[in-house]
Design a protein around this motif. Structure first.
Motif, short mmCIF file in Angstrom:
data_model
loop_
_atom_site.label_atom_id
_atom_site.label_comp_id
_atom_site.label_asym_id
_atom_site.label_seq_id
_atom_site.Cartn_x
_atom_site.Cartn_y
_atom_site.Cartn_z
N TYR A 431 0.79 -1.23 0.00
CA TYR A 431 0.00 0.00 0.00
C TYR A 431 0.83 1.28 0.00
CZ TYR A 431 -3.71 -3.26 1.18
OH TYR A 431 -4.60 -4.31 1.17
N GLY A 432 2.13 1.18 0.19
CA GLY A 432 2.98 2.36 0.08
C GLY A 432 3.27 3.06 1.39
N HIS A 433 2.35 3.03 2.33
CA HIS A 433 2.55 3.72 3.61
C HIS A 433 1.71 3.02 4.66
CE1 HIS A 433 2.58 6.95 6.66
NE2 HIS A 433 3.71 7.32 6.08
N PRO A 434 2.20 2.94 5.92
CA PRO A 434 1.40 2.28 6.96
C PRO A 434 0.03 2.93 7.18
CG PRO A 434 3.67 2.54 7.69
CD PRO A 434 3.55 3.28 6.39
N LEU A 435 -0.05 4.25 7.03
CA LEU A 435 -1.34 4.92 7.23
C LEU A 435 -2.33 4.53 6.14
CD1 LEU A 435 -3.11 6.88 8.73
CD2 LEU A 435 -2.05 8.76 7.49
N ARG A 436 -1.88 4.43 4.91
CA ARG A 436 -2.77 4.00 3.84
C ARG A 436 -3.19 2.54 4.02
NH1 ARG A 436 -4.78 5.40 -0.93
NH2 ARG A 436 -5.04 3.82 -2.55
N ALA A 437 -2.29 1.70 4.49
CA ALA A 437 -2.65 0.31 4.77
C ALA A 437 -3.69 0.24 5.88
CB ALA A 437 -1.40 -0.48 5.17
N TRP A 438 -3.57 1.10 6.87
CA TRP A 438 -4.56 1.15 7.95
C TRP A 438 -5.93 1.53 7.42
CZ3 TRP A 438 -4.69 0.34 13.27
CH2 TRP A 438 -5.77 0.91 13.95
N ARG A 439 -5.97 2.54 6.54
CA ARG A 439 -7.25 3.03 6.04
C ARG A 439 -7.87 2.08 5.01
NH1 ARG A 439 -10.63 5.30 7.33
NH2 ARG A 439 -11.14 6.60 5.54
N VAL A 440 -7.04 1.47 4.17
CA VAL A 440 -7.57 0.65 3.08
C VAL A 440 -7.86 -0.78 3.54
CG1 VAL A 440 -7.08 -0.27 0.79
CG2 VAL A 440 -6.43 2.07 1.35
N ALA A 441 -6.94 -1.39 4.30
CA ALA A 441 -7.05 -2.82 4.59
C ALA A 441 -7.50 -3.13 6.02
CB ALA A 441 -5.69 -3.50 4.34
N LEU A 442 -7.09 -2.34 6.99
CA LEU A 442 -7.31 -2.70 8.39
C LEU A 442 -8.57 -2.06 8.98
CD1 LEU A 442 -3.61 -2.48 9.58
CD2 LEU A 442 -4.96 -4.55 9.38
N ASP A 443 -8.58 -0.76 9.07
CA ASP A 443 -9.69 -0.06 9.73
C ASP A 443 -10.73 0.36 8.70
OD1 ASP A 443 -11.19 1.14 11.68
OD2 ASP A 443 -10.02 2.99 11.72
N ARG A 444 -11.50 -0.59 8.24
CA ARG A 444 -12.49 -0.30 7.21
C ARG A 444 -13.69 0.46 7.75
NH1 ARG A 444 -11.32 0.02 2.27
NH2 ARG A 444 -13.47 -0.51 1.73
N ASP A 445 -14.00 0.33 9.03
CA ASP A 445 -15.14 1.03 9.60
C ASP A 445 -14.77 2.36 10.23
OD1 ASP A 445 -13.64 -0.03 11.61
OD2 ASP A 445 -15.32 -0.89 12.74
#
Length: 748
Positions: A431-445
């Motif tokens: 995803y390029g950045h941990p924050l983007r991975a958090w928003r896209v894959a982890l914290d979907r709600d």
């Protein structure tokens, strides 16, 4: 062209055209706008991106000599004076009284080159003065030298104080006074300390609407609501756990016997609501469930209710499955059979084959090699959780319950930091950045926390086949059952938190910020618009990283800006920050825990002082100490002389008062066993022929005095203790006697 714009000075022209704020850099949009205004016809893109970076153009990239001179001068000020304000104070001290606050060119050059001053010739000093004196007025003031600060945070703070800071400080002071004196919200003091509405300093009702729109007031309201919600949830959780431990001994035993559902494992919303109504729990149900359901999945699990005890049980189950295949096999293994045989002994002191005491059970586990035998706390947690009734006995049904318990993988795992490092690297690669991975894959709600199910889904999505449970435990060090962004990636959490606070301080909320940035009302904000606003209002975070992380569907063409076709942020993508709960710091968390503990103690003490029942009921007595038909008939019959008081009964050694049953039921109408009182249509029940109505009615207070000086709840507790003692004594006699003697024992 820039030199001509600055009246012969390149640095002054740079400040006037590109850098009015003194940041010594300019973004691409502002550079193009200024180039068009001065009618520059060259290749703007080639000039701006000489180094391949189109994010910003610095003074050193455009004019290396002048840029190196300004950087060297700023570092010298920091080393010599500590700050630009101290430098101006030193220069201002040499001026006359009527010239205070205004430093001329001559005084500037002479003051900075005396002694061990700044090493520069006259031409260079004039260039520095021209860079500071952008208006070419011949002197500089205190606010003109603020941009020479090396530390950007100090520069922003000093600029805030000197440029318009007086008005902002007055507004903040007025907002603080409003919050302190208003009766409807009082975050800084108690409601009793609020001023009277007619006080001359109290806020007027017609001013409330204006004060409520101030960003500081909005932020304070929101923080107060979040803090109060956390305190109520923590306090309700403490009260509930205290109740479970007082009634059942521990939380696991309570879930298995009464609180849990059909599976005796988890607590659903309906199960908890039903139990709270049954016992009249003195807490708010919403706050209680919020304090129990950490991950927000609608179910309170054992690991959320009692994490330490659940961890010990999970490790015990994992060891039993690896050793014997399942927990139920512990009962039939050779070590357990020998331990039960040893327990019976040669005299046959213990003949039960369906129960095992703690000592032989632990001896069997020690022979099997359970590592928890040597740890007393873990040993007691496992045994007391399996002992459903607190009798010191283990049954096969207890081990079968442990087999039915669905344990999450992370609960029995050890922290594996290497697995988390590999997983995080995989997230960044994908995803390029941990924050983007958090928003896209982890914290979907967008709840600022991820549950175990969300973590598993994200691992499967990036094809991670390592130790998922160990990676989770490496993040969830406090075993809270969820992972927050601060545990996941602290720099990303600091970036989002600072942007949220920046929006609140300048606009009141993220929604208001989006409306202010969306000047063309297109429903989207592009990266240049966001960068321009952040640069103007002094947000020091990385705008590009924030934009790319929040724009989770940037590849979709339908979500791009309608006018430019560029990637853009919509309100739906950033509005979650308004409801995004920022986790408090360690000190604030500790203070909240102490406050919640005090609140819970007050509720517990109030519940102990106030009885749940103001009166007593005959059904309760029958439920606790059932009477035989003959005793019930004698107890229900009236006394020979109306108003005669029976002598108070004396409690026996077990604390119960069995002799007071007849006296306690004296004031009740005459009843038959298993039937209601006989009544006539339209009349009250009579207890004695020819008796008056007043003689048949009695007060419950004289009856309560017949319980040996105890109130009703004290009598209930004594009666329950006596009844359990009789049951346990007869059960032990039945188990230790012969079959013929067992048949002579009455059923319990």
């Amino acid at each position: 062209m820039i030199t001509e714009l600055g009246n012969g000075s390149l640095l002054r022209g740079w400040r006037m055209a590109f850098d009015s704020e003194g940041d010594l850099c300019v973004d691409f949009d502002d550079f193009c706008r200024v180039a068009a205004s001065i009618h520059f016809v060259g290749d703007v893109q080639l000039l701006f991106g000489q180094d391949g970076d189109f994010g910003a153009l610095t003074l050193s990239e455009l004019a290396p000599v002048e840029g190196e001179l300004m950087n060297r001068f700023m570092l010298w000020i920091s080393a010599k004076f500590g700050s630009t304000q101290e430098m101006f104070v030193a220069l201002d001290a040499a001026l006359d009284v009527h010239k205070k606050g205004k430093v001329s060119r001559e005084m500037f050059v002479a003051g900075l080159q005396n002694g061990d001053g700044f090493e520069a010739d006259q031409e260079q000093m004039d260039a520095i003065f021209d860079c500071i004196d952008t208006g070419d007025v011949g002197f500089i003031c205190r606010e003109d030298v603020v941009f020479l600060e090396v530390d950007p945070q100090v520069r922003q703070r000093e600029s805030y104080k000197l440029k318009g800071g007086k008005v902002r400080e007055w507004k903040e002071f007025a907002a603080l006074q409003y919050l302190q004196n208003a009766r409807n919200v009082n975050s800084t003091g108690k409601p009793s300390e609020a001023l009277h509405p007619k006080h001359r300093l109290a806020p007027r009702p017609w001013q409330a609407g204006t004060f409520e729109t101030i960003p500081l007031v909005l932020i304070s309201r929101r923080r107060d609501r979040e803090r109060e919600a956390r305190l109520r949830a923590k306090s309700a959780r403490i009260v509930f756990k205290h109740h479970l431990c007082a009634c059942f001994g521990n939380e696991v035993r309570a879930v298995r016997r009464s609180v849990g559902g059909m599976d005796e494992q988890d607590i659903s919303v309906l199960d908890l609501r039903r139990y709270c109504r049954k016992v009249d729990m003195p807490v708010n149900f919403t706050d209680l469930f919020s304090g129990l359901d950490f991950d927000g999945d609608g179910i309170c699990t054992l690991e959320e209710l009692c994490p330490e005890r659940a961890e010990d049980l999970a490790k015990f189950k994992d060891w039993a499955q690896k050793t014997l295949g399942c927990c139920a096999n512990l009962w039939s293994c050779e070590e357990a059979v020998l331990a039960r045989a040893k327990q019976r002994g040669s005299k046959g002191g213990w003949i039960s084959e369906t129960k095992m005491q703690m000592k032989p059970f632990m001896e069997a586990l020690s022979q099997l090699g359970w590592p928890g035998v040597t740890r007393s706390e873990e040993r007691m947690n496992v045994f007391s959780s399996l002992d459903a009734f607190g009798c010191g006995l283990i049954q096969p049904t207890d081990l079968a319950w442990l087999d039915r318990w669905s344990v999450p993988e992370w609960l029995a795992s050890e922290p594996d930091h290497d697995a988390w490092a590999k997983l995080k690297e995989l997230f960044v690669t994908t995803y390029g950045h941990p924050l983007r991975a958090w928003r896209v894959a982890l914290d979907r709600d967008s709840s600022n926390k991820i549950a175990w199910s969300e973590f598993q889904t994200a691992c499967r999505k990036v094809h991670f086949h390592g130790n998922v449970g160990g990676a989770w435990r490496a993040l969830d060090a406090d075993m809270s059952g969820y992972i927050g962004m601060r545990e996941y990636d602290p720099p990303s959490e600091a970036l989002l938190t600072s942007f949220k606070e920046w929006c609140g301080n300048n606009f009141g909320s993220v929604k208001n910020c989006f409306k202010a940035l969306d000047s063309d009302r297109s429903g989207s904000v592009t990266l240049p618009e966001l960068k321009r606003a952040c640069h103007k209002l002094k947000w020091l975070g990385c705008v590009k990283t924030l934009f790319e992380s929040l724009d989770i569907d940037g590849d979709s063409r339908s979500r791009r800006d309608a006018s430019t076709g560029k990637r853009a942020l919509t309100l739906d993508e950033i509005s979650f920050l308004d409801t995004w709960l920022v986790e408090p710091g360690a000190e604030e968390m500790e203070a909240e825990s102490k406050t919640a503990e005090l609140m819970a103690q007050q509720v517990i003490k109030a519940g102990q002082r106030t009885p749940k029942k103001s009166g007593w009921d005959e059904k309760d007595v029958k439920h606790i100490l059932p009477l035989s038909p003959s005793k019930a008939k004698r107890a229900a019959s009236p006394s020979k002389e109306q108003g005669e008081k029976l002598p108070p009964a004396r409690p026996d050694s077990q604390g119960s008062c069995p002799s007071t049953q007849a006296g306690a039921l004296q004031s009740r109408p005459s009843t038959q066993q298993g039937s209601r009182p006989s009544t006539q249509q339209g009349s009250r029940p009579s207890t004695q022929q020819g008796g008056s109505r007043s003689s048949t009615r009695s007060d419950s207070r004289p009856a309560l005095r017949q319980f040996g000086g105890q109130d009703w709840e004290g009598f209930q507790r004594s009666a329950v203790d006596h009844h359990q003692h009789v049951r346990s004594a007869k059960g032990l006699a039945r188990s230790n006697s012969s079959p013929a003697a067992q048949r002579r024992l009455p059923n319990v």
